[in-house]
Scaffold this motif. Structure first.
Motif, PDB file in Angstrom:
ATOM      1  N   VAL A  69       0.838  -1.212   0.000  1.00  0.00           N
ATOM      2  CA  VAL A  69       0.000   0.000   0.000  1.00  0.00           C
ATOM      3  C   VAL A  69       0.865   1.251   0.000  1.00  0.00           C
ATOM      4  O   VAL A  69       0.689   2.163  -0.819  1.00  0.00           O
ATOM      5  CB  VAL A  69      -0.956  -0.004   1.214  1.00  0.00           C
ATOM      6  CG1 VAL A  69      -1.648   1.348   1.347  1.00  0.00           C
ATOM      7  CG2 VAL A  69      -1.983  -1.118   1.072  1.00  0.00           C
ATOM      8  N   GLU A  70       1.809   1.293   0.916  1.00  0.00           N
ATOM      9  CA  GLU A  70       2.691   2.466   1.013  1.00  0.00           C
ATOM     10  C   GLU A  70       3.507   2.655  -0.256  1.00  0.00           C
ATOM     11  O   GLU A  70       3.643   3.770  -0.769  1.00  0.00           O
ATOM     12  CB  GLU A  70       3.626   2.293   2.218  1.00  0.00           C
ATOM     13  CG  GLU A  70       4.512   3.492   2.485  1.00  0.00           C
ATOM     14  CD  GLU A  70       5.395   3.292   3.710  1.00  0.00           C
ATOM     15  OE1 GLU A  70       6.447   3.971   3.783  1.00  0.00           O
ATOM     16  OE2 GLU A  70       5.054   2.462   4.576  1.00  0.00           O
ATOM     17  N   ALA A  97      -2.947 -11.095  -2.544  1.00  0.00           N
ATOM     18  CA  ALA A  97      -3.195 -10.162  -1.437  1.00  0.00           C
ATOM     19  C   ALA A  97      -2.483  -8.844  -1.722  1.00  0.00           C
ATOM     20  O   ALA A  97      -3.034  -7.755  -1.472  1.00  0.00           O
ATOM     21  CB  ALA A  97      -2.716 -10.762  -0.118  1.00  0.00           C
ATOM     22  N   ASP A  98      -1.257  -8.922  -2.259  1.00  0.00           N
ATOM     23  CA  ASP A  98      -0.538  -7.699  -2.630  1.00  0.00           C
ATOM     24  C   ASP A  98      -1.319  -6.925  -3.686  1.00  0.00           C
ATOM     25  O   ASP A  98      -1.482  -5.705  -3.591  1.00  0.00           O
ATOM     26  CB  ASP A  98       0.849  -8.048  -3.197  1.00  0.00           C
ATOM     27  CG  ASP A  98       1.846  -8.483  -2.127  1.00  0.00           C
ATOM     28  OD1 ASP A  98       1.600  -8.230  -0.934  1.00  0.00           O
ATOM     29  OD2 ASP A  98       2.881  -9.084  -2.498  1.00  0.00           O
ATOM     30  N   LEU A  99      -1.804  -7.638  -4.709  1.00  0.00           N
ATOM     31  CA  LEU A  99      -2.520  -6.963  -5.788  1.00  0.00           C
ATOM     32  C   LEU A  99      -3.798  -6.304  -5.266  1.00  0.00           C
ATOM     33  O   LEU A  99      -4.108  -5.153  -5.608  1.00  0.00           O
ATOM     34  CB  LEU A  99      -2.848  -7.957  -6.903  1.00  0.00           C
ATOM     35  CG  LEU A  99      -3.429  -7.341  -8.187  1.00  0.00           C
ATOM     36  CD1 LEU A  99      -2.940  -8.102  -9.411  1.00  0.00           C
ATOM     37  CD2 LEU A  99      -4.956  -7.337  -8.177  1.00  0.00           C
ATOM     38  N   GLU A 100      -4.530  -7.012  -4.434  1.00  0.00           N
ATOM     39  CA  GLU A 100      -5.785  -6.474  -3.913  1.00  0.00           C
ATOM     40  C   GLU A 100      -5.550  -5.241  -3.041  1.00  0.00           C
ATOM     41  O   GLU A 100      -6.321  -4.270  -3.079  1.00  0.00           O
ATOM     42  CB  GLU A 100      -6.529  -7.564  -3.143  1.00  0.00           C
ATOM     43  CG  GLU A 100      -7.101  -8.640  -4.072  1.00  0.00           C
ATOM     44  CD  GLU A 100      -7.505  -9.905  -3.352  1.00  0.00           C
ATOM     45  OE1 GLU A 100      -7.537  -9.900  -2.110  1.00  0.00           O
ATOM     46  OE2 GLU A 100      -7.789 -10.916  -4.044  1.00  0.00           O
ATOM     47  N   LYS A 101      -4.476  -5.261  -2.262  1.00  0.00           N
ATOM     48  CA  LYS A 101      -4.145  -4.092  -1.431  1.00  0.00           C
ATOM     49  C   LYS A 101      -3.765  -2.896  -2.294  1.00  0.00           C
ATOM     50  O   LYS A 101      -4.180  -1.767  -2.024  1.00  0.00           O
ATOM     51  CB  LYS A 101      -2.995  -4.436  -0.475  1.00  0.00           C
ATOM     52  CG  LYS A 101      -3.392  -5.363   0.655  1.00  0.00           C
ATOM     53  CD  LYS A 101      -2.175  -5.774   1.473  1.00  0.00           C
ATOM     54  CE  LYS A 101      -2.555  -6.780   2.557  1.00  0.00           C
ATOM     55  NZ  LYS A 101      -1.363  -7.279   3.276  1.00  0.00           N
ATOM     56  N   ALA A 130      -7.418  -6.265 -11.088  1.00  0.00           N
ATOM     57  CA  ALA A 130      -6.472  -5.923 -12.156  1.00  0.00           C
ATOM     58  C   ALA A 130      -7.206  -5.255 -13.305  1.00  0.00           C
ATOM     59  O   ALA A 130      -8.362  -5.577 -13.599  1.00  0.00           O
ATOM     60  CB  ALA A 130      -5.751  -7.175 -12.652  1.00  0.00           C
ATOM     61  N   ASP A 131      -6.526  -4.317 -13.945  1.00  0.00           N
ATOM     62  CA  ASP A 131      -7.079  -3.636 -15.120  1.00  0.00           C
ATOM     63  C   ASP A 131      -6.401  -4.119 -16.398  1.00  0.00           C
ATOM     64  O   ASP A 131      -6.962  -4.038 -17.484  1.00  0.00           O
ATOM     65  CB  ASP A 131      -6.861  -2.126 -14.999  1.00  0.00           C
ATOM     66  CG  ASP A 131      -7.382  -1.591 -13.683  1.00  0.00           C
ATOM     67  OD1 ASP A 131      -8.612  -1.533 -13.517  1.00  0.00           O
ATOM     68  OD2 ASP A 131      -6.561  -1.269 -12.801  1.00  0.00           O
ATOM     69  N   VAL A 132      -5.162  -4.584 -16.225  1.00  0.00           N
ATOM     70  CA  VAL A 132      -4.349  -5.056 -17.340  1.00  0.00           C
ATOM     71  C   VAL A 132      -3.748  -6.390 -16.916  1.00  0.00           C
ATOM     72  O   VAL A 132      -3.318  -6.557 -15.778  1.00  0.00           O
ATOM     73  CB  VAL A 132      -3.210  -4.057 -17.663  1.00  0.00           C
ATOM     74  CG1 VAL A 132      -2.450  -4.489 -18.914  1.00  0.00           C
ATOM     75  CG2 VAL A 132      -3.754  -2.638 -17.832  1.00  0.00           C
ATOM     76  N   ILE A 133      -3.732  -7.347 -17.843  1.00  0.00           N
ATOM     77  CA  ILE A 133      -3.039  -8.607 -17.564  1.00  0.00           C
ATOM     78  C   ILE A 133      -1.878  -8.764 -18.533  1.00  0.00           C
ATOM     79  O   ILE A 133      -1.845  -8.115 -19.592  1.00  0.00           O
ATOM     80  CB  ILE A 133      -3.965  -9.836 -17.663  1.00  0.00           C
ATOM     81  CG1 ILE A 133      -4.506  -9.987 -19.098  1.00  0.00           C
ATOM     82  CG2 ILE A 133      -5.066  -9.782 -16.626  1.00  0.00           C
ATOM     83  CD1 ILE A 133      -4.825 -11.413 -19.487  1.00  0.00           C
TER      84      ILE A 133
END
Length: 255
Positions: A69-70, A97-101, A130-133
């Motif tokens: 997040v930071e 979890a990283d992506l969702e945060k 995600a917006d782009v894969i």
């Protein structure tokens, strides 16, 4: 066996487990889709894709303790146009979890950086925000590449198609890909050479295709080099993840 082959073999096992455990009904997308293509069309300058990457097969642990997040919020405040998040756990110590945060913490497009070989991975990326894969031509046969590309587009996602040579670039162009990532790192040997971007940039239709130079970009000279070749964006991960002062690091390297 190359590193890429090892990763793809591991992904097959991961996908098999995912199909048993992941239920689409358990997770619905609640965020809008942010377009990276629109950002590039609205601003003709060079765009920064800043990556959150804890580790890699070639470098080992890069930075295991950073807060996603930071880090993502700092990327946004310093002018990044997209945040890339590595979600592969086995080889890159990443997670969804990283992506969702990250998705919840920034108002930027988020790229799910992973080794996608099956639709269920795209479903999970979509529902995780995600917006782009990323689709890597070297890891897919032509039929599967085409299938996954159109499946992602059907969900409203943008697709970064990654290439390493002329043959792969031709496949990406046949697909009609707008976002073409040239990876300067050979995924078989993990050696890096910015000349790959310079060579393939000559074959890009710069009026329609957005060239993104990936890997090995560590200095202002590197950025000037790929920008001169025609890159519209650069993806930088390790340099930013190792930085003790992100603002100073970006000031020193990003034009």
């Amino acid at each position: 066996m190359t590193i890429l082959t090892k990763i793809i073999e591991a992904k097959k096992v991961e996908v098999a487990r995912l199909k048993q455990s992941y239920k689409l009904a358990d997770q619905l997308r609640t965020t809008p889709i942010y377009s990276f293509i629109e950002r590039c069309e609205q601003n003709q300058g060079l765009h920064l894709i800043a990556e959150f990457k804890r580790a890699s097969p070639s470098k080992g642990i890069i930075n295991a303790h950073l807060d996603p997040v930071e880090q993502a919020q700092t990327y946004q405040s310093l002018g990044a146009s997209m945040v890339s998040v590595l979600t592969d756990q086995q080889f890159f110590s990443g997670s969804f979890a990283d992506l969702e945060k990250v998705r919840k913490s920034v108002q930027l497009p988020v790229l799910n950086k992973d080794f996608i070989i099956d639709k269920i991975q795209i479903d999970r990326a979509y529902r995780s925000g995600a917006d782009v894969i990323l689709l890597i031509v070297a890891s897919l046969d032509e039929t599967r590449l085409t299938e996954l590309y159109h499946y992602a587009k059907g969900l409203g996602l943008e697709v970064l198609v990654e290439v390493h040579n002329e043959r792969e670039l031709e496949q990406a162009q046949t697909l009609g890909a707008r976002l073409i990532g040239v990876n300067n790192r050979d995924l078989k040997t993990f050696e890096v050479d910015l000349a790959v971007t310079e060579r393939l940039a000559q074959l890009i239709n710069h009026d329609r295709e957005i060239l993104i130079s990936e890997s090995g970009i560590q200095s202002k000279a590197d950025i000037a080099r790929v920008k001169q070749a025609g890159a519209r964006a650069v993806l930088i991960g390790e340099t930013l993840m190792r930085a003790t002062n992100l603002q100073e690091t970006l000031k020193n390297i990003f034009i």
